[in-house]
Design an enzyme around this catalytic site. Structure first.
Site, PDB file in Angstrom:
ATOM      1  N   SER A 262       0.853  -1.185   0.000  1.00  0.00           N
ATOM      2  CA  SER A 262       0.000   0.000   0.000  1.00  0.00           C
ATOM      3  C   SER A 262       0.886   1.229   0.000  1.00  0.00           C
ATOM      4  O   SER A 262       2.056   1.162   0.396  1.00  0.00           O
ATOM      5  CB  SER A 262      -0.845   0.027   1.268  1.00  0.00           C
ATOM      6  OG  SER A 262      -0.023   0.302   2.387  1.00  0.00           O
ATOM      7  N   ASP A 263       0.346   2.369  -0.446  1.00  0.00           N
ATOM      8  CA  ASP A 263       1.025   3.599  -0.079  1.00  0.00           C
ATOM      9  C   ASP A 263       0.802   3.762   1.426  1.00  0.00           C
ATOM     10  O   ASP A 263      -0.028   3.076   2.032  1.00  0.00           O
ATOM     11  CB  ASP A 263       0.511   4.812  -0.866  1.00  0.00           C
ATOM     12  CG  ASP A 263       1.551   5.953  -0.848  1.00  0.00           C
ATOM     13  OD1 ASP A 263       2.425   5.947   0.041  1.00  0.00           O
ATOM     14  OD2 ASP A 263       1.477   6.845  -1.709  1.00  0.00           O
ATOM     15  N   TRP A 264       1.570   4.671   2.021  1.00  0.00           N
ATOM     16  CA  TRP A 264       1.581   4.748   3.488  1.00  0.00           C
ATOM     17  C   TRP A 264       0.245   5.312   4.008  1.00  0.00           C
ATOM     18  O   TRP A 264      -0.023   6.502   3.914  1.00  0.00           O
ATOM     19  CB  TRP A 264       2.771   5.596   3.921  1.00  0.00           C
ATOM     20  CG  TRP A 264       4.020   4.802   4.225  1.00  0.00           C
ATOM     21  CD1 TRP A 264       4.747   4.871   5.383  1.00  0.00           C
ATOM     22  CD2 TRP A 264       4.698   3.836   3.406  1.00  0.00           C
ATOM     23  NE1 TRP A 264       5.818   3.990   5.314  1.00  0.00           N
ATOM     24  CE2 TRP A 264       5.813   3.351   4.128  1.00  0.00           C
ATOM     25  CE3 TRP A 264       4.464   3.291   2.140  1.00  0.00           C
ATOM     26  CZ2 TRP A 264       6.693   2.381   3.633  1.00  0.00           C
ATOM     27  CZ3 TRP A 264       5.325   2.329   1.637  1.00  0.00           C
ATOM     28  CH2 TRP A 264       6.426   1.893   2.387  1.00  0.00           C
TER      29      TRP A 264
END
Ligand code: BGC
Length: 724
Positions: A262-264
């Protein structure tokens, strides 16, 4: 001519600049890795498996020490290894984390030299490895749809073909150092405004023709090990947990074997992430405090409960663990595997940074051959805050603590030595809401009058104050530019300086276009320097003094004004607060300007040289729906140089609307003065296809095609036709 122009032939120096190849990826076959992974998975408890699919610190995922499975250590970013954060988010002090700061993505793409993409990736891979990282969080390849996107500086181009060519070298360069690249942000993350909530809508055709090809090339040609989902929604579902993008396209259609992280903070739901292909959840809920319980992540304890309750089958968790193990085996992370340490801050790394800057900086305008500097120039007034500003530590997650950074002013002084007198004044202030500063302008005007010539260094910058992480200014994460106007009163400054001394060259830093209309006709010289990395000042000075012949070409169109940009004109950008509909469709960048006859300020593919090139002998041979295009390019000037010959294709009679022309091939040719070379570009069937979104497939309509060869998208040198 007493100038010593030299353009170092890249092919002669690859050996010199390249990074020692210490680590290839592991020799295990995929079948061997699958067997080993399955054997390990059989030994794991459910809790251990779940630990592996979410973060265990700010940048690591969980390991299983009793089975020899380490944590996966990631780090930003696209143009250098980020500062050390330890396991939390506060900067660690007194650690060796000042490293090589490469030019940012847009500068790399401006080289149009895929070999430099490889060299660039090798430096990153080697330094990430030295710093104990397993995954470098780059390249960032989102299409530059709007000139205002705050992260365009990290990205590469408006053109999917150029992105596809540059990204492959970058990824192979990183991964040949034995660590993983992470291509990001997948997909539709083309603005920072409302990036955490906006729902991106676009046609299937725009998705396939414009926004996905770079990712597809990263997977299928680059063999990228990891991919990062993006923050936004795509057609109503979060992109990081998007069934269509991840399960259907990435994993099924393209056969991606690596892991999707995932992106953060981009995961929003346990079940969607679990079912829709997310393999690793990172960065969620940063308010967890000093000793966070990472089990509280969406893909943490809840998953254990749901599996135990029979609501999620365990095989789906196994599949995620298998992908993580695949990446670990590939990069020699597992017990019994060995990875030799990379290298840090070597001269070779710094020279690669310089080489990319030398080839990526673009000479936009050169009236009366104001550049390179004439021998008669004995004094220069260098004006502008950016001349003396270090840029490496700004911009957000891609920030780098540079081992050193040569500013433009320092670079100019390095070459000028005692021969040329340099006076500096800053001309404007970088501060929130700073407008024209009359006193600074007056100082600049006085200096300009006294000097033989003037170099103004301005443009965008990465925030006001680098002590404040991503403090939301221009060319920074999480925020787009408010408009394309020159900030800090620079128009007033530049106009006053040009009036005081017409021998003025304007150097622009930044991640993309800026509105130059107030002074563009009066400035004799204009250089686009991007953010050119730690050796950028030296590279720029070498170009200005004529020691390097510029060869960069714009990877993105520069419109005259914001209102001309297709995302604005055909809309929508940035959307209505909830949704952004890409009504500009496939007409991104030059595809729009050329089809709709709108003149840009500087067109895609534009970039001048100190020499001239003549194109000749176009021949097109077609067979089996493929074409081989040959032509010659001759350096007809007095100095050595490099030209990027660009091949565009256009279908004459259309069944479905298509852009006026599309880039389908290019080659950077290094030519000594007087030298001529033959260029051969082979186009396979893909070059002639479009995505038919009625039939939902790529299609080629037989017919006549134009083969358009240019020194830019508008400086066309040869034109031919052939039937296919
Ligand atoms: C950015 C990513 C970056 C991640 C980790 C996110 O905010 O969008 O590009 O890799 O943070 O720093």
């Amino acid at each position: 001519m007493n100038l010593k122009l030299k353009l170092v032939l890249f092919c002669c120096v690859t050996g010199f600049f390249s990074v020692t190849k210490l680590n290839a990826q592991s020799n295990y076959t995929d079948a061997q890795i699958a067997f080993k992974s399955d054997s390990l998975i059989k030994l794991m408890t459910l809790q251990e498996k779940v630990k592996m699919i979410h973060a265990s610190s700010s940048f690591t995922s969980g390991g299983v020490p009793r089975l020899g499975i380490p944590e996966l250590v990631t780090s930003d970013g696209p143009h250098g290894v980020r500062i050390e954060h330890g396991r939390g988010w506060s900067e660690l002090k007194n650690v060796l984390d000042s490293g090589t700061y490469l030019p940012t993505g847009v500068c790399l793409a401006s080289t149009w030299n895929p070999k430099l993409g490889y060299a660039f990736g090798s430096v990153l891979g080697s330094e990430a490895n030295f710093r104990g990282k397993d995954v470098i969080l780059g390249p960032g390849i989102n299409i530059m749809r709007s000139p205002l996107n705050g992260r365009n500086f990290e990205y590469q181009s408006e053109d999917p073909f150029l992105v596809s060519k540059m990204v492959v070298g970058y990824i192979k360069g990183v991964q040949d150092q034995g660590i993983s690249a992470c291509v990001k942000h997948y997909a539709g993350n083309n603005q920072e405004t409302l990036r955490n909530s906006i729902d991106v809508q676009m046609s299937e055709r725009a998705l396939r023709e414009i926004y996905l090809p770079g990712f597809k090339a990263a997977v299928q040609e680059g063999g990228v090990n990891t991919l990062m989902g993006s923050y936004n929604k795509f057609r109503g579902q979060w992109a990081t947990q998007n069934n269509y993008l991840i399960n259907q396209i990435l994993k099924k259609e393209w056969g991606f074997k690596g892991l999707v992280m995932s992106d953060w903070g981009a995961v929003h739901s346990t079940t969607q992430a679990v079912w829709n292909g997310t393999d690793l959840e990172m960065g969620t809920d940063l308010s967890l405090g000093p000793n966070p319980d990472y089990g509280k992540f969406f893909m943490g304890d809840t998953v254990v409960t749901l599996v135990k309750e029979g609501k999620i089958p365990e095989y789906i968790i196994d599949a995620k663990v298998r992908r993580i193990l695949y990446v670990m085996y590939k990069t020699n992370m597992m017990a019994g595997q060995r990875r030799q340490k990379g290298e840090y801050n070597t001269r070779a790394h710094q020279l690669t940074a310089e080489k990319v800057a030398e080839e990526g900086i673009v000479l936009l305008k050169n009236e009366d051959n104001i550049l390179p500097l004439a021998a008669s120039v004995k004094s220069i007034a260098v004006i502008g805050y950016n001349a003396d500003r270090k840029q490496s530590f700004g911009g957000g997650s891609s920030q780098v603590r540079a081992f050193y950074e040569i500013t433009p002013l320092q670079g100019l002084k390095n070459i000028a030595g005692k021969k040329v007198k340099i006076t500096y004044c800053k001309g404007y202030n970088i501060a929130r809401n700073a407008g024209p500063d009359e006193a600074l302008i007056q100082q600049a005007v006085d200096a300009a009058k006294k000097a033989n010539m003037v170099i103004v260094v301005g443009g965008w910058t990465h925030g006001y104050d680098y002590d404040v992480w991503a403090d939301n200014a221009y060319d920074a994460e999480d925020v787009d530019k408010p408009n394309m106007d020159m900030p800090f009163g620079q128009n007033e400054l530049i106009k006053a300086v040009i009036a005081a001394n017409p021998k003025t060259v304007v150097v622009l830093m930044g991640g993309g276009p800026i509105d130059m209309t107030q002074w563009v006709d009066n400035a004799k010289g204009i250089i686009q320097a991007w953010y050119p990395g730690m050796e950028g000042g030296n590279a720029l000075a070498k170009i200005i003094f004529g020691q390097v012949n510029p060869s960069g070409k714009l990877p993105v169109s520069f419109p005259k004004k914001l209102a001309d940009a297709p995302a604005i004109k055909l809309g929508q950008y940035p959307g209505d607060g909830k949704t952004v509909n890409y009504l500009d469709d496939i007409y991104v960048g030059y595809r729009y300007y050329d089809t709709f006859n709108v003149d840009p300020q500087f067109e895609f593919g534009h970039g001048l040289s100190y020499t001239t090139f003549k194109y000749n002998d176009l021949q097109i041979n077609t067979a089996d729906k493929q074409a081989t295009v040959t032509f010659t390019v001759k350096n007809t000037g007095a100095v050595d140089g490099a030209e990027v010959a660009q091949l565009y294709v256009k279908q004459e009679k259309l069944n479905l609307r298509r852009p006026d022309k599309e880039l389908k091939g290019f080659e950077k040719i290094f030519l000594k003065a007087g030298e001529e070379k033959k260029v051969t570009i082979t186009l396979n069937q893909d070059a002639f296809k479009y995505f038919n979104d009625v039939k939902n497939e790529w299609e080629m309509d037989p017919g006549t095609f134009d083969f358009i060869v240019g020194s830019s998208s508008r400086d066309i040198r040869l034109n031919g036709k052939a039937a296919l």
